[in-house]
Design a protein around this motif. Structure first.
Motif, mmCIF file in Angstrom:
data_model
loop_
_atom_site.group_PDB
_atom_site.id
_atom_site.type_symbol
_atom_site.label_atom_id
_atom_site.label_comp_id
_atom_site.label_asym_id
_atom_site.label_seq_id
_atom_site.Cartn_x
_atom_site.Cartn_y
_atom_site.Cartn_z
ATOM 1 N N VAL B 114 0.952 -1.181 0.145
ATOM 2 C CA VAL B 114 0.022 0.096 -0.032
ATOM 3 C C VAL B 114 0.869 1.248 0.047
ATOM 4 N N SER B 115 0.321 2.473 -0.760
ATOM 5 C CA SER B 115 1.169 3.688 -0.482
ATOM 6 C C SER B 115 1.326 3.986 0.567
ATOM 7 N N ILE B 117 1.147 7.176 1.525
ATOM 8 C CA ILE B 117 0.051 8.043 1.776
ATOM 9 C C ILE B 117 -1.102 7.513 2.313
ATOM 10 N N VAL B 118 -1.242 6.354 2.017
ATOM 11 C CA VAL B 118 -2.571 5.624 2.301
ATOM 12 C C VAL B 118 -2.351 5.277 3.780
ATOM 13 N N VAL B 121 -2.590 8.180 5.897
ATOM 14 C CA VAL B 121 -3.769 8.653 6.210
ATOM 15 C C VAL B 121 -4.733 8.148 7.198
ATOM 16 N N ALA B 122 -4.562 6.457 7.059
ATOM 17 C CA ALA B 122 -5.159 5.801 7.804
ATOM 18 C C ALA B 122 -4.707 5.947 9.269
#
Lengths: 305, 295, 365
Positions: B114-115, B117-118, B121-122
């Motif tokens: 997963v990125s 960024i993800v 964000v999580a």
């Protein structure tokens, strides 16, 4: 019971791989499994939280129970994230970023696989006197921080009128991944038996024919491994997309970051989570379907050293 | 020796790669280092004031933001080593208890797909002071636990470390697992027959045998820490204040926000210097392994 | 069919010289075997001929063409490799075709050649299989087929039989020999197996340490080894080599070894023997006479204690104490019972089968 002892010894000799008794489950095994399961839960918590949050209404989110299941389940956040989420002043949702990422992905994959497989093939299987030196330089280039080459590359790509375009980002991806991917291909091709190459030299001797007819058909696995490595790294990239993407050509991760970071007023958390999931789904699907190759790819780089 | 076209094909095929290396890597690095000695602002100027050539570097070390960035890099580096330790423990346990190997490996490794960024964000959402984990814990009476790390300058880096460990532990687990699998199975049998205890087996035999793997992991982790950028942007965007600035963030900021080309170049050059310092042992390690293999 | 000539070939890697001023001329239609222990430079020589390696100095001609600077595919050669080196992703037909397509032959010609080679090697039913689906022997045939279809004058074989089991090896040996007889092409064949060399070669070049030690027919190599290396390398069990001193007196020449005088008066010395000269005498185990029986024109009779003996089915070897060493003698297995450990046996050796070498230079005298 000397025979019993003997046969006992023989069993250990014959099957050293399975010294553990398979009957029942030992206390230690249970402890290990429990510990691993707790760790697995820790790894799954964020995923659980994002997924449940993305299906909740903002009213439910405001209750503050982050672990609760969504009720009622709503797809509104997903629709909004895809279609209307605001990145800066544009409120066109993540779909713009998604299609940009797709548009970047394909030319970039074509370029980087072609470039690095041919380079790796030439360095591994042909006599090039300076191959050793070049490989060493590539090895170093593979680890250089992007910031040290960022500014000249921006200036260069502006000069070439590709800055801010989909093609610009795609090319930059291919260029920056070239050293590392070349090393991966080179190491793979180094494993092709010398005699196959000798036979090919006797039969044809043509650089391109040998590559196309003999070597490429023999490198199916490594192409899949590199393909997956590249798909995930291009899809997940943020920095290149940020620095080389123009308005309207930004890849999905950049749009996601804008949506989440630059919100004004109360953040739509369910929308943010849906947006994050939308971005994460393509690589996750690849990971769960082709995990074996994914693992090979990420460890290939580390172990090559 | 007579000229042969067949000798030229590989060289011709290598020209794009060589051109890229020379222009995009070597040339660009030299350009950035050169520019770091100039006083370029938004556009590159190529005059160097030799009486004051190190001005950008002097400024840099007086800049509070850069000092914070370096300090945070160290903190992040030390904290992220947890990922290696954690990765090794997971790998050792998975390798020991073969049951569920595939399942656990898949679970521990998925964050890597997963990125960042993800991931950011999580975790940013989980650290949300009102609706995140803290809220959930407080609502069940555990009010003494605070989990709003990202909103306080003192704890924000730990939040980033936690997310990095979550993302990276699986990678080190995978590396360690392949290291453990390459250990001859007879060693396990021999240790069992000798009655060597679990802890001694690992401390005295297995870990020393995996020194190459550990070193590789440590170097890869350090290189990753120097480059850290995405996760910071996604989780805190450098804040609160400058509390979570890292060198990568500082450099991008100096270019995009301050529009100071020379200053950004100087910071980038120092990043390269740090990378080189970490990289040197990797080069030596490679040479050492090569020697160990041939002798 | 072309002649292959190596002139003054030097091959070195930095300071390490693998081949030293090597000259070799191979005749039309010859089956030349390059024989030697591993690391002797025989494979290097073959690769130089193939063009897979470049010479450091010297000239290679095939027929009347100087091929020293030509690419492998332009030299008019075909090669069979030790590991067969079949292209794993191509079918047998694809393997045979690949080398032909590069030469821009018409399709009909290609098909015809493949059919011809497949019939000759009996691999017709295998044409559409992949190499992984073939047995070792079948792969070997395909590898030979891939060379045959090129219809070149010179075939190179690099230890082609070393990956086969003993039975198949014998079979393929005969088959390759038969192919050579039919096609009358020149073959250069590298091996370390002296049986292969002896059975197939028209001439053998024995190599050691980058130098051709002897170049001759199998009979010459076996019957008149040029030096100690060839003498020790050819023959199984190996030739007994013993230090001795010559004494020349009144037209009689004797070699004294471990207290035994051997009459070598009738030995065909290449240079006149000197009194007191240090030599090495060579006695092949298979040339000893039967125990307690006389041989014609004996060089000497030995009365030696038996150390031990071993049987290998069709053969038997007895090891006798001689001085401070052992000499091996081949014995009819029927008679091995006479060689009991500790017994002393009387055997003699015919003068005509004796070999004498100079102790210093190692050359045949």
């Amino acid at each position: 019971m000397s025979t019993g002892l003997l046969s006992g010894d023989a069993r250990v000799e014959a099957a050293p791989r399975f010294p553990r008794k398979r009957k029942g489950i030992s206390g230690r095994s249970i402890a290990i499994l429990v510990f691993l399961s707790i760790c697995a839960a820790f790894f799954c918590v964020p995923l659980y939280v994002i997924v449940t949050t993305s299906f909740k209404t903002m009213e439910q989110i405001r209750e503050g129970a982050i672990f609760s299941l969504p009720s009622p389940i709503t797809f509104e956040a997903w629709v909004n994230a895809w279609d209307h989420a605001c990145s800066g002043i544009r409120c066109e949702g993540l779909k713009v970023g998604f299609w940009n990422s797709v548009a970047i992905l394909f030319p970039s994959l074509m370029l980087s696989l072609t470039l690095s497989s041919i380079t790796g093939y030439a360095l591994a299987l042909w006599k090039v006197r300076w191959a050793g030196t070049f490989l060493f330089i590539l090895f170093i280039c593979a680890f250089v921080p992007f910031q040290i080459i960022m500014i000249p590359l921006i200036i260069l790509s502006s000069g070439l009128k590709v800055y801010g375009t989909i093609w610009g980002i795609a090319i930059i991806h291919a260029v920056l991944s070239m050293p590392f991917l070349t090393l991966v291909f080179r190491n793979y091709y180094k494993g092709i038996p010398q005699e196959i190459m000798s036979a090919a030299m006797m039969d044809s001797g043509s650089f391109w024919r040998v590559f196309g007819e003999i070597i490429v058909p023999m490198s199916g696995n490594i192409f899949i491994v590199v393909l997956i490595l590249q798909v995930t790294s291009i899809w997940n990239d943020f920095l290149l997309g940020l620095t080389f993407g123009g308005l309207g050509t930004q890849p999905m991760s950049v749009v996601l970051a804008n949506v989440v970071i630059t919100t004004t007023g109360e953040a739509a958390y369910n929308e943010n989570m849906a947006a994050a999931l939308l971005t994460a789904i393509p690589p996750l699907v690849i990971y769960f379907i082709l995990g074996k190759f994914f693992v090979q790819g990420i460890t290939a780089g580390a172990i090559k050293g | 020796m007579a000229f042969r076209w067949s000798r030229m094909s590989p060289q011709l095929a290598l020209t794009p790669a060589v051109a890229i290396t020379v222009v995009a890597f070597i040339g660009s690095i030299l350009w950035t280092i050169y520019v770091s000695f100039t006083s370029s602002k938004a556009f590159a100027t190529y005059g160097i004031d030799f009486t004051d050539w190190a001005r950008q570097y002097e400024r840099l070390f007086k800049d509070k933001g850069w000092t914070i960035a370096l300090k945070n890099m160290l903190v992040l580096g030390i904290g992220s080593f947890l990922a290696i330790v954690f990765g090794f423990i997971l790998a050792a346990l998975i390798d020991r208890e073969k049951r569920g190997e595939g399942f656990f490996r898949t679970v521990f490794l998925y964050p890597l797909a997963v990125s960042l960024i993800v991931t950011g964000v999580a975790w940013r959402w989980m650290f949300n002071p009102s609706f995140g984990l803290q809220g959930a814990l407080h609502s069940i009476g555990l009010t003494f636990i605070s989990f709003d790390w990202l909103s306080k300058p003192e704890t924000a880096m730990y939040g980033i470390i936690l997310a990095s460990v979550w993302q990276g532990a699986g990678f080190y687990m995978a590396l360690m697992l392949s290291g453990l699998k390459s250990i001859n199975t007879e060693i396990w049998s021999a240790a069992r027959l000798d009655g060597v205890s679990f802890w001694r087996l690992y401390a005295e035999i297995i870990i020393p045998m995996m020194k190459f793997t550990f070193l590789t992991c440590a170097i890869l982790l350090s290189l990753g820490v120097v480059k850290a950028y995405d996760i910071v942007v996604a989780m805190t965007n450098g804040g609160p204040g400058q509390a979570t600035w890292v060198p990568g963030y500082f450099t991008i900021n100096a270019y995009w926000v301050k529009s100071n080309l020379a200053y950004a170049s100087a910071a980038a050059a120092l990043m390269l210097g740090i990378t080189a310092l970490i990289f040197l042992p990797l080069v030596l390690l490679t040479a050492w392994r090569e020697r160990a293999r041939t002798s | 069919m072309p002649r292959v000539i190596f002139e003054d070939i030097i091959k070195s890697y930095g300071k390490l010289t693998v081949l030293k001023n090597l000259d070799l001329a191979i005749d039309d239609g010859e089956f030349l075997v390059l024989l030697g222990p591993s690391g002797c430079g025989k494979t290097t020589l073959l690769n130089l001929l193939a063009g897979l390696l470049d010479v450091t100095a010297g000239r290679i001609t095939i027929g009347d063409r100087d091929v020293t600077d030509l690419d492998p595919k332009d030299r008019g050669l075909a090669m069979v490799f030790q590991s067969y080196a079949l292209y794993p992703t191509k079918t047998v037909r694809g393997n045979l075709k690949f080398g032909l397509a590069a030469h821009k032959l018409p399709t009909a010609e290609i098909e015809q050649r493949i059919a011809w080679a497949a019939r000759l090697l009996q691999i017709e039913p295998l044409l559409d299989r992949k190499p992984a689906q073939l047995s070792g022997g079948q792969r070997q045939r395909v590898a030979i087929g891939r060379a045959l279809v090129k219809k070149v004058g010179v075939f190179l074989f690099d230890e082609p039989l070393s990956n086969l089991d003993a039975k198949l090896r014998t079979e393929m040996r005969l088959e390759i020999k038969k192919l050579h007889d039919e096609l009358k092409s020149t073959i250069v064949y590298v091996t370390h197996d002296q049986i292969e060399a002896m059975t197939m070669a028209t001439r053998i070049a024995v190599m050691d340490a980058g130098v051709i030690q002897q170049f001759g027919t199998p009979d010459e190599i076996y019957g008149r080894p040029a030096n100690l290396f060839v003498a020790g390398f050819i023959g199984s069990p190996a030739m007994n080599l013993r230090p001795a001193t010559l004494s020349v007196a009144g037209g009689k020449v004797a070699a004294r070894a471990a207290g035994v005088d051997l009459d070598v008066s009738h030995y065909g010395f290449l240079t006149a023997p000197r009194d007191g000269q240090s030599v090495v005498i060579g006695l092949r185990p298979e040339h000893f006479g039967e125990p307690d029986a006389a041989v014609t024109d004996p060089a000497g009779n030995f009365s030696l204690p038996v150390q031990h003996s071993e049987k290998t089915g069709s053969d038997a070897t007895a090891y006798l104490k001689f001085g401070d060493g052992l000499i091996a003698t081949r014995v009819d297995p029927e008679l091995i019972g006479r060689f009991k450990q500790g017994d002393t046996v009387n055997i003699s050796f015919p003068q005509g089968k004796l070999h004498v070498f100079d102790a210093q230079s190692g050359r045949r005298l």
